[in-house]
Scaffold this motif. Structure first.
Motif, PDB file in Angstrom:
ATOM      1  N   THR A 111      -7.553  19.998  -0.940  1.00  0.00           N
ATOM      2  CA  THR A 111      -6.323  19.235  -1.164  1.00  0.00           C
ATOM      3  C   THR A 111      -5.078  19.953  -0.666  1.00  0.00           C
ATOM      4  O   THR A 111      -4.023  19.331  -0.510  1.00  0.00           O
ATOM      5  N   GLY A 112      -5.185  21.271  -0.443  1.00  0.00           N
ATOM      6  CA  GLY A 112      -4.013  22.044  -0.048  1.00  0.00           C
ATOM      7  C   GLY A 112      -3.032  22.240  -1.183  1.00  0.00           C
ATOM      8  O   GLY A 112      -1.858  22.543  -0.948  1.00  0.00           O
ATOM      9  N   GLU A 113      -3.501  22.109  -2.416  1.00  0.00           N
ATOM     10  CA  GLU A 113      -2.609  22.195  -3.566  1.00  0.00           C
ATOM     11  C   GLU A 113      -3.022  23.333  -4.501  1.00  0.00           C
ATOM     12  O   GLU A 113      -4.166  23.766  -4.515  1.00  0.00           O
ATOM     13  N   TRP A 114      -2.030  23.761  -5.326  1.00  0.00           N
ATOM     14  CA  TRP A 114      -2.219  24.821  -6.303  1.00  0.00           C
ATOM     15  C   TRP A 114      -2.261  24.247  -7.710  1.00  0.00           C
ATOM     16  O   TRP A 114      -1.551  23.296  -8.028  1.00  0.00           O
ATOM     17  N   THR A 115      -3.081  24.859  -8.562  1.00  0.00           N
ATOM     18  CA  THR A 115      -3.188  24.454  -9.959  1.00  0.00           C
ATOM     19  C   THR A 115      -3.096  25.698 -10.831  1.00  0.00           C
ATOM     20  O   THR A 115      -3.784  26.703 -10.569  1.00  0.00           O
ATOM     21  N   ALA A 116      -2.259  25.645 -11.853  1.00  0.00           N
ATOM     22  CA  ALA A 116      -2.142  26.780 -12.769  1.00  0.00           C
ATOM     23  C   ALA A 116      -3.414  26.932 -13.587  1.00  0.00           C
ATOM     24  O   ALA A 116      -4.060  25.947 -13.960  1.00  0.00           O
ATOM     25  N   VAL A 117      -3.810  28.188 -13.830  1.00  0.00           N
ATOM     26  CA  VAL A 117      -4.909  28.490 -14.750  1.00  0.00           C
ATOM     27  C   VAL A 117      -4.325  29.325 -15.886  1.00  0.00           C
ATOM     28  O   VAL A 117      -3.131  29.602 -15.913  1.00  0.00           O
ATOM     29  N   GLY A 118      -5.166  29.708 -16.830  1.00  0.00           N
ATOM     30  CA  GLY A 118      -4.690  30.486 -17.960  1.00  0.00           C
ATOM     31  C   GLY A 118      -3.984  31.761 -17.541  1.00  0.00           C
ATOM     32  O   GLY A 118      -4.339  32.389 -16.541  1.00  0.00           O
TER      33      GLY A 118
END
Length: 675
Positions: free
Chosen positions: A182-189
């Motif tokens: 997707t070329g996107e970033w997602t926050a993790v813990g």
């Protein structure tokens, strides 16, 4: 080394050499692990420090950015190991230092964040595409970062942890991951501890170990583990001392070696520690001969670790290098065979012993002798001799514990139809009926339902026209052979695997006519004695390996010889759908390697021929399907191929005999898998 270096890079090339680049200089050099020699190379276009170096699928190395906080080196360049030369990789958007560069599964390189040259952290992200030699922009991180760490996860996403929001700014505890699809970033813990100047190491479990770093203004000795499945962090044991700007290297044992660094001030560290995943604890190990901070480290093919350069004390740069030898390397030597032999068979018996039979001697003569290896005593003993001297034959364990030996060659012009059976209880061989067609380089597969053995393909002579499509069945009850339906394609140097469905999958091989190297695959149905086509592989190949994975729902195929020579590529066959999927390529091209599934579920692939510039190999590697990754598995005592390989009762792997530059060998090596 020829040059003192700090914040240099050390990259293991496919030929086994280590490329050392930059470190406050434009100078580059190669290290040859077998001899311990250094070779100076042409300089890069610019001096670089705190840059990145990424080994590409092509074998070239992409070096990006670098510099100090006040001057980041613009641009990128490519090292070509074939010509030992550098060329520009233009198009990088901004100068970058203290960034990260991660090779994605599709061969592109993800360059993340960094310092733009004025102490400003970047949130921008670039992708380099080797196929087009171009750069493109992708999604920005949620936070600007420099001095962070990046780790490729088993699912192909990239985890970025910690860093600072500017050169003298806040240390971050946040983490996020990038999805190439997707070329996107997602926050993790968030991490338990904020960190910069830390290390992040992907473990064999697929989890990520983060260790040390600055937790604000002070160095920390804490470590923690990221679970990609839950996106959460779990504290682990404490390092023996606070540590920042150290190195961390995953060993072939699955442990992690942390070396050098600083407690936050002087004196810098010469200490080292090992992390054991099973316990989550750290233990001290041997100290280095020199104190080092901001040094480079690389895992060598042998399983040793090369550590080089860095700062031993303030104001001084180091040109020294040293090697860490783990207490146990993956390979060890075992008792030698009584006589040198290659093109032999090695078969594990129900007794636990390994039967080595036949082969070719140092003079090329076919051997009649057979020997047994006892793992418990590390010893060989003679057993009954074959009735027919042979090499390039097959050996198949039967359902009743006996071993069927079929076909092969007696010499360069004689292809054998003779077959015989070994009885472990008596240590003797009994002549069986002849194959209808003499053949070598065929496959021989035990059919679980009937206990019969399917022999397929191979060659009955030296010319390509002698490649066979015919197949025959051996009946252990009568000791006789009968013909069955022929394959759709003549094949030799192919592979065959019994499936959980009861069918036999045959794929690839050297064929005849326009299909000289075939990607085709077909299935044999024992109930009907017929063949049916299934999907072709993505890559035409022969001399490859094929190993069932896990519960038998998939088959791994890797290496072999393709239209352009030895192959690194690998693919998985899905039994239920009858389709192929390309997976991660091996680290080294391998033609005629040997392989076995390990008790851990991983697959060990051993030596083979690497082609021009590599020759006969001494290295091995392991495939982990859950991680879709290949990991180095050490080096054998000598370069060799055409050996025998058997999985022993302990889970260790025996490699016996084979041949290298000196001809047939009597040496024997044993591999001990990582947990």
């Amino acid at each position: 080394m020829a040059s003192a270096r700090v914040d240099a890079t050390a990259t293991l090339l496919r030929n086994g050499y280590v490329l050392v680049a930059g470190g406050g200089t434009s100078a580059t050099e190669l290290y040859e692990p077998r001899t311990g020699r250094w070779f100076s190379l042409g300089a890069m276009a610019t001096s670089r420090q705190r840059h990145t170096a990424t080994l590409l699928a092509s074998g070239k190395v992409l070096v990006v950015g670098g510099g100090t906080s006040v001057l980041a080196s613009a641009g990128a360049e490519l090292f070509d190991p074939v010509t030992n030369s550098w060329s520009a990789a233009t198009g990088l958007d901004l100068p970058r230092s203290q960034h990260t560069a991660t090779l994605l599964p599709d061969g592109r390189v993800l360059v993340v964040g960094g310092d733009s040259g004025f102490g400003n952290a970047l949130s921008s992200v670039m992708i380099y595409s080797p196929e087009t030699h171009s750069w493109s922009v992708t999604g920005r991180m949620s936070a600007a970062r420099l001095g962070h760490a990046a780790t490729l996860l088993p699912d192909g996403q990239v985890l970025v942890t910690g860093g600072r929001d500017s050169a003298n700014g806040n240390v971050l505890a946040t983490a996020e991951r990038y999805d190439p699809a997707t070329g996107e970033w997602t926050a993790v813990g968030r991490m338990v501890t904020q960190r910069t100047g830390h290390t992040a190491t992907l473990l064999l479990s697929g989890q990520v170990l983060v260790a040390g770093g600055f937790a604000g203004s002070l160095a920390t000795n804490t470590s923690e583990l990221f679970d990609p499945g839950t996106g959460t962090w779990t504290p682990q044991g404490l390092l023996p001392s606070q540590s920042v700007f150290h190195s961390a290297t995953l060993l072939t044992s699955g442990q992690v070696l942390v070396a050098g660094g600083s407690t936050g001030g002087q004196p810098y560290l010469d200490s080292a520690a090992l992390y054991t995943p099973a316990t989550g604890a750290w233990t001290a190990t041997a100290t280095m001969s020199s104190r080092r901070i901001s040094h480079a480290a690389a895992l060598l093919p042998s399983g040793e670790v090369l550590v080089l350069g860095g700062v031993p004390q303030a104001g001084t740069l180091s040109a020294t290098a040293e090697r860490y030898r783990p207490s146990a390397l993956p390979w060890s030597t075992a008792a030698s065979l009584g006589s040198a032999r290659s093109q032999l068979t090695a078969t594990r018996l129900n007794t636990g012993d390994v039967l080595v039979a036949g082969g070719a001697s140092s003079s090329g003569a076919a051997l009649v002798s057979a020997v047994l290896y006892d793992e418990a005593t590390n010893s060989w003993q003679d057993t009954g001799s074959l009735r027919t001297a042979r090499f390039l034959h097959s050996a198949t364990p039967l359902g009743d514990g006996r071993v069927l030996v079929s076909g092969g060659q007696r010499d360069a012009s004689t292809w054998l139809s003779a077959t015989e059976v070994y009885a472990p209880a008596t240590g003797t061989w009994t002549q069986m009926g002849d194959l209808e067609t003499g053949r070598a380089r065929h496959t021989a597969t035990l059919l679980p339902g009937s206990g019969q053995v399917l022999v397929a393909g191979g060659a009955s002579g030296a010319s390509t026209t002698s490649t066979l499509a015919s197949a025959e069945l051996f009946n252990p009850a009568t000791g006789t052979w009968s013909s069955t339906s022929a394959m759709a394609h003549a094949r030799t140097y192919h592979a065959a695997v019994p499936l959980s469905s009861g069918e036999v999958l045959v794929m690839g091989g050297s064929s005849t006519g326009a299909d000289a190297i075939t990607a085709s695959a077909e299935l044999f149905n024992p109930a009907t004695g017929t063949w049916r086509p299934t999907a072709s592989m993505a890559v035409a190949r022969y001399g490859h390996i094929a190993v069932p994975l896990g519960n038998g729902s998939q088959v791994l195929v890797a290496g072999g010889w393709g239209v352009d020579g030895p192959l690194r590529s690998a693919e998985l066959y899905d039994v239920a759908s009858g389709t192929w999927k390309t997976v991660a390529s091996m680290n080294t091209p391998r033609y005629l390697p040997h392989a076995t599934a390990l008790s851990t579920g991983r697959v060990l692939v051993v030596t083979g021929e690497g082609g021009s510039g590599l020759g006969v190999l001494d290295s091995a590697e392991v495939y982990d399907a859950a991680m879709n990754a290949w990991m180095p598995a050490g080096t054998l005592s000598t370069r060799n191929t055409h050996h025998g390989l058997a999985l022993m009762p302990s889970g260790r792997v025996l490699v016996a005999g084979g041949s290298g530059s000196g001809g047939a060998r009597s040496a024997v090596d044993v591999y001990t898998p990582a947990p």
